[in-house]
Write a protein that holds these residues in place. Structure first.
Motif, mmCIF file in Angstrom:
data_model
loop_
_atom_site.group_PDB
_atom_site.id
_atom_site.type_symbol
_atom_site.label_atom_id
_atom_site.label_comp_id
_atom_site.label_asym_id
_atom_site.label_seq_id
_atom_site.Cartn_x
_atom_site.Cartn_y
_atom_site.Cartn_z
ATOM 1 N N GLY A 1 -33.912 42.875 40.155
ATOM 2 C CA GLY A 1 -34.468 42.169 39.159
ATOM 3 C C GLY A 1 -35.529 40.990 39.481
ATOM 4 N N ASP B 1 -34.935 51.466 40.085
ATOM 5 C CA ASP B 1 -34.144 50.605 39.111
ATOM 6 C C ASP B 1 -33.699 51.264 37.914
ATOM 7 N N ASN C 1 -27.633 41.582 36.741
ATOM 8 C CA ASN C 1 -28.782 41.240 37.092
ATOM 9 C C ASN C 1 -28.860 40.094 38.170
#
Length: 358
Positions: free
Chosen positions: A158, A274, A306
């Protein structure tokens, strides 16, 4: 009066997560900086600032109660932000992740102490939460001996391009690691190990990787071995990084253009992967030492879905404690020397981050 916090690099991915955590858990006014105009939504305030402009940087720092330095890569930073903060008597945090930066700015310790400035380095996720996990583990022993810290990141985590650049910077450079009481020269992305991480990750490959903890733990704890290893999920990225570190010619990898090329290619690849791998992080700190006259091992683990948000939590918790006055320790310190375990556990619980210990 409402405290003011300046988050330098606050429009970047990690800086933005730090800023978000601070506004969520404090009443501070948060000012985020960028070198160019950005669209910033309330409650943040935007300040256009290039840290190369010393005069404007000094003015910005002098007007706040806390400065949080999130403008990496820290391999290219000279400690100027910290020095100005000390000059102006402003508390300081950063998300620095390079041992060279640590060794450079730790020299400001006595000056910060004299000025009453609390300056805490290496906050974030790794380094950051990882350091406090290790401190918690070390405190279980009468005589700690060995620290083995491993972390994996799924896909991009992220994070943005800056974090990708950090991975490739120094990939060809040897560094020294403390092994059995001796400093041994080590190469990044060597000596692969398969480590069992908590679900959903399970077994994953990790490799030697130079982090500030390699050096700060040796200063912070009476141990004779410190191992820091990093890996990626899916495992394909480990193999590609290994090839980059060991097969490609050094000029390709070490040049600014080479770093930018590999960073952008990796970023594009993770934009696809991802969706399958997620963007989480898992950490495992294994501490060995003497407890009750016997050699024992304690293992601490942490998982978050995350990585960038987790980094924001790591720095945001320290900011919250400094702003509230509960964490006040003039001088320059890596986070594991400044943040007591009881406050660390309390802060993690307040954000629903579980640190499991076995």
């Amino acid at each position: 009066m409402t405290a003011k916090v300046l988050v330098i690099g606050g429009c970047g991915r990690i800086g933005n997560m730090v800023a978000r955590d601070i506004v969520t858990h404090t009443n501070a006014t948060v000012i985020v900086t960028s070198r160019s105009h950005q669209t910033v939504k309330p409650p943040f305030e935007l300040q256009i600032l290039d840290i190369a402009d010393t005069e404007k940087l000094t003015e910005a720092i002098a007007s706040v109660d806390l400065v949080v330095h999130c403008a990496g890569p820290f391999r290219h930073r000279d400690g100027k932000v910290l020095k100005i903060a000390i000059d102006r008597g402003v508390n300081y945090l950063d998300v620095s992740d390079r041992s060279s930066f640590y060794r450079q700015v730790i020299t400001e310790h006595e000056r910060a102490k004299e000025r009453g400035v609390t300056a805490i380095l290496n906050t974030g996720i790794f380094p950051g939460i990882s350091n406090s996990m290790v401190r918690q583990g070390v405190e279980q022993f009468e005589q700690p001996q060995k620290i083995h810290l491993s972390y994996i990141v799924a896909g991009s985590g992220g994070a943005g391009l800056t974090v990708m650049r950090t991975t490739f910077l120094g990939l060809k450079e040897k560094f020294k690691a403390l092994i059995n009481g001796e400093w041994r020269e080590t190469l990044p992305y060597t000596e692969r190990e398969v480590i069992e991480f908590p679900p959903p990750h399970g077994k994953a490959g990790v490799y030697w990787f130079e982090m500030p903890e390699t050096y700060t733990f040796a200063d912070s704890f009476p141990v004779d071995t410190v191992i820091t290893k990093f890996g990626s999920v899916p495992d394909l990225y480990n193999h590609l990084t290994w090839i980059t570190a060991h097969i490609f010619p050094s000029p390709w990898v070490e040049s600014p253009k080479g770093v930018e090329f590999f960073s952008r290619v990796s970023y594009l690849m993770t934009a696809v992967s991802d969706k399958l791998s997620g963007i989480g992080v898992a950490m495992r700190a294994e501490i060995t030492g003497i407890e009750g006259g016997k050699t024992k091992t304690h293992c601490l683990t942490m998982v978050h879905d995350n990585t960038a948000i987790a980094a924001g939590i790591g720095t945001g918790t320290v900011a919250e404690l400094v702003l509230s006055g509960r964490l006040k320790q003039p001088g320059v310190y890596p986070v594991e020397q400044a943040l007591p375990t009881d406050l660390f556990i309390e802060a993690m619980n307040s954000r629903n981050v579980a640190i499991d210990i076995v």
